[in-house]
Design an enzyme around this catalytic site. Structure first.
Site, PDB file in Angstrom:
ATOM      1  N   LEU A 127       0.807  -1.214   0.000  1.00 15.62           N
ATOM      2  CA  LEU A 127       0.000   0.000   0.000  1.00 15.62           C
ATOM      3  C   LEU A 127       0.844   1.269   0.000  1.00 15.62           C
ATOM      4  O   LEU A 127       0.397   2.305  -0.480  1.00 15.62           O
ATOM      5  CB  LEU A 127      -0.927   0.012   1.225  1.00 15.62           C
TER       6      LEU A 127
ATOM      7  N   VAL B 233       3.782  -0.482   4.490  1.00 14.38           N
ATOM      8  CA  VAL B 233       2.399  -0.870   4.755  1.00 14.38           C
ATOM      9  C   VAL B 233       1.939  -1.821   3.662  1.00 14.38           C
ATOM     10  O   VAL B 233       2.052  -1.516   2.471  1.00 14.38           O
ATOM     11  CB  VAL B 233       1.472   0.358   4.798  1.00 14.38           C
TER      12      VAL B 233
ATOM     13  N   ASP C 268      -0.733  13.683  14.150  1.00 17.35           N
ATOM     14  CA  ASP C 268      -0.437  13.774  12.713  1.00 17.35           C
ATOM     15  C   ASP C 268      -1.733  13.710  11.906  1.00 17.35           C
ATOM     16  O   ASP C 268      -1.812  13.016  10.905  1.00 17.35           O
ATOM     17  CB  ASP C 268       0.519  12.665  12.296  1.00 17.35           C
TER      18      ASP C 268
ATOM     19  N   PRO D 212      -4.977  15.333   5.717  1.00 13.97           N
ATOM     20  CA  PRO D 212      -5.883  14.721   4.733  1.00 13.97           C
ATOM     21  C   PRO D 212      -5.515  13.283   4.382  1.00 13.97           C
ATOM     22  O   PRO D 212      -6.408  12.460   4.163  1.00 13.97           O
ATOM     23  CB  PRO D 212      -5.748  15.656   3.526  1.00 13.97           C
TER      24      PRO D 212
ATOM     25  N   ASN E  52      -4.500  11.051   6.268  1.00  8.82           N
ATOM     26  CA  ASN E  52      -4.863  10.164   7.371  1.00  8.82           C
ATOM     27  C   ASN E  52      -6.356  10.188   7.672  1.00  8.82           C
ATOM     28  O   ASN E  52      -6.780   9.753   8.743  1.00  8.82           O
ATOM     29  CB  ASN E  52      -4.068  10.524   8.628  1.00  8.82           C
TER      30      ASN E  52
END
Length: 699
Positions: free
Chosen positions: A20, A28, A136, A139, A141
């Site tokens: 990802l 990830v 953190d 956008p 996240n």
């Protein structure tokens, strides 16, 4: 993103399907659980994996993330801080992140903006209530799922921060993303608290409304400077959302609203008056030093490339000096509610937010301050005590400003008193009853506790999983806000019990004296994801370690006693080859190890994968309670308050503390209570409804 030849085929038993993304902390992957659920599995880079302090902190951060509700977040499914490359798996949220969507479709319309504001505010409320700060929020996240926004990637890990020194100056280790950071993150990072996330919320909503941040500039340096010094550009933010965003972007943390106040603002309710300006101290920053620091930050941003893709992703609790709760000091405290010398010791405590919630003999829940031990309130386990029933309280879980416990009362039926059990939610601040849901009642009813012989109740990532019905013939998942079932199903037989491990729910059903069916539940529907038959009867769930469930015969006089191991990935079962242990030995799973504790203080550590003994020692702790493992130590305590810290690798005693007296108790034959570790603060229940706290680095 295509997989590479060097990428693993499996992580923790989960098959990897795709890559990802990657960032400063690790890679990830998209993986799939045995039941078919899609997972985002995040694997730490090697330079962090080789540091033992990082692993210890990683373990703590995962534990913090597990406390956060899954309603507006991506809940943690599994993790292994002791793997060669530490990893954490969360549910994969299908959909676009907010940044990608706005770049492709443009700013959100006003109605969707208000929905986004409400969803993100509720997410931050749940995150902050369990003592976690995201740090953190940006956008990238925020996932736009079909059922509403979800916050992912719980900020910047203190594990990474500890290795980075001054993290803001380390290339590739920028603690946040400057266009969405708060002023205090850029000028005084050790003072970052929940209000920092509120500032980031205002920046994210400005981006969603306009396609740009409130302080955007072609230069990262000027962007960072604007966050600290400039007035935000909000002219294009819709009028109905502008007051909300303006309040969020206040420069000083104390001037920003709380999530509850912001939700009230969205409902059209006015915020309470803010304190006079003169009463709020400005952020203490000298202009020349601040500008130098911001140049360093901007350089780090350019080199790290954190403005795009996945950035630092590990869970992060609010930073405190020395990993102690804010304003912590060593303390001893006691539940002082007047009831004479009735009752006995606490059975254990649960930490959430700024509170420590303990329960035990005659005590449903008592609240103490994590920092000072100040006693706030307690509730008795029973309002009308009878000669029957379980008088030992339990804290089932704490989430969303609520502590979940159980109530037992008696009701008169045909001139005979019978037990009547219920699960309750209490307000964490006041102890006020928020809701009550009846579970079992009548002759033979069992209390809704994790180890009930029939039925039971456990905390899961989705809420309270419990048996229901007069005879406990159903099981259900209770909503944390109302106590009403999200779903309700029939237990397969009267010999089934509700159990839990690592946030998951299970059914253990004894088919006969020779077999036990173990079913993992899909918490969205209540139906089993899978069922495995274990060829031994009368099993009880000990816990989970290294991707395996450990189950033990609950008949202590059976000889020889066995432990069965169920591999969750392969769903294969085998009997763990172990040396025989005596009836006075208590097995416990904590961390990645199976421990046996004995009344004389002996402790054995066993590898749950092989059954091989790692070490065996005789501790100074008599009748120790369940051991608690940290990254480097194993802690043991007695009911008298005697405490010992053993080296986790060798069992060698590193330090010990003497007994604190029995605190008014006349009987000291009980084993010690469960311990609680918050950062470096260890909480030890002892004596008569008493607790003390110690800094494990400097006991």
């Amino acid at each position: 993103m295509a997989l590479r030849e060097t990428d693993p085929a499996r992580i923790g038993g989960y098959p990897v399907e795709d890559r990802l993304g990657s960032g400063g902390m690790g890679v990830v992957y998209l993986a799939r659980s045995a039941s078919g659920r899609r997972l985002a599995v995040k694997v730490v880079h090697g330079q962090y994996a080789d540091d033992p302090e990082f692993r210890a902190r990683f373990r703590r951060e995962v534990a913090a993330a597990r406390q956060v509700s899954g309603a507006f977040t991506a809940p943690v499914v599994d993790a292994d801080a002791d793997a060669a490359s530490p990893w954490m798996a969360t549910l994969h949220i299908p959909g676009e992140d907010l940044g990608t969507h706005v770049r492709r479709e443009g700013p959100l319309p006003p109605d969707r903006l208000l929905e986004l504001a409400a969803g993100l505010t509720e997410a931050l409320r749940d995150i902050h209530r369990v003592g976690v700060v995201h740090r953190d929020l940006k956008p990238a996240n925020v996932m736009l799922a079909e059922d509403g926004p979800r916050v992912i990637d719980f900020g910047v890990s203190r594990a990474a921060e500890a290795l980075a020194g001054d993290a803001l100056t380390q290339t590739g280790r920028v603690m946040g993303t400057p266009p969405y950071m708060s002023p205090e993150q850029l000028t005084s990072p050790r003072d970052v608290g929940p209000a920092s996330d509120i500032f980031s919320l205002g920046s994210v909503l400005t981006y969603a409304a306009t396609g740009r941040g409130p302080f955007d500039s072609p230069s990262p340096y000027e962007t960072a400077t604007g966050v600290v010094e400039s007035t935000p550009e909000l002219a294009d933010v819709p009028a109905e959302l502008r007051p909300f965003v303006t309040q969020c972007l206040a420069k000083h943390p104390k001037e920003r609203p709380t999530p509850d106040e912001l939700l009230a603002l969205l409902r059209g309710e006015p915020l309470p008056p803010t304190p006079p300006r003169a009463a709020v101290a400005p952020v203490p920053v000298r202009k020349r030093r601040r500008r130098t620091r911001l140049v360093i930050v901007a350089t780090g941003v350019l080199l790290a490339g954190v403005a795009s893709g996945l950035a630092l992703w590990l869970t992060g609790a609010e930073p405190e000096a020395g990993d102690l709760p804010r304003n912590w000091r060593a303390w001893e405290a006691k539940d002082t509610r007047d009831r004479g010398e009735a009752g006995g010791p606490f059975g254990g405590c649960v930490a959430a937010g700024s509170g420590l919630f303990c329960a035990g003999d005659d005590v449903k829940t008592a609240r103490f301050s994590l920092a000072t031990g100040k006693f706030a309130w307690s509730k008795p386990i029973d309002r009308t005590q009878g000669a029957w029933g379980d008088m030992e309280g339990r804290v089932i879980g704490v989430s969303g400003g609520r502590v979940f416990t159980y109530r037992n009362e008696q009701v008169d039926r045909e001139d005979e008193a019978v037990p009547y059990y219920a699960i309750q939610a209490l307000d964490v601040g006041t102890g006020k009853e928020l809701w009550t849901t009846a579970t079992q009642h009548g002759e033979g009813a069992e209390p809704p506790v994790p180890d009930a012989e029939h039925g039971g109740a456990v905390w899961t990532d989705a809420g309270v999983l419990t048996a229901l019905g007069a005879n406990g013939n159903d099981y259900a998942l209770l909503r944390s806000d109302t106590g009403k079932p999200r779903w309700r199903e029939k237990l397969p037989s009267v010999h089934c019990r509700v159990r839990g491990a690592e946030g998951h729910g299970y059914l253990l059903c004894a088919d006969s004296a020779r077999s036990t069916r173990v079913s993992r539940l899909d918490l969205t529907s209540g139906r089993p994801d899978w069922t495995v038959t274990v060829p031994h009867g009368g099993l009880e769930l000990l816990g989970q370690a290294s991707g395996r469930l450990l189950l033990v015969h609950d008949e202590v006089d059976e000889s020889p006693r066995r432990i069965s191991v169920l591999d969750l990935a392969a769903r294969r079962v085998r009997t763990l080859p172990l040396k025989p242990w005596s009836a006075d030995a208590t097995p416990t799973v904590t961390g990645d190890t199976l421990y046996f504790t004995y009344e004389n203080g002996d402790v054995r550590a066993v590898d749950p994968r092989t059954g091989r003994q790692r070490w065996s020692v005789n501790s100074v702790v008599e009748s120790p309670g369940p051991p608690l493992a940290s990254g480097s130590h194993v802690y043991l305590a007695s009911v008298s308050g005697r405490l010992a810290a053993l080296d986790r690798r060798t069992g060698e005693e590193k330090w010990s503390l003497p007994a604190r007296g029995r605190g008014g108790m006349t009987v000291a034959s009980d084993s010690g209570a469960e311990l609680t570790l918050v950062g470096d603060a260890l909480y030890v229940p002892y004596g008569l409804r008493s607790v003390y706290s110690v800094d494990v680095r400097n006991p």
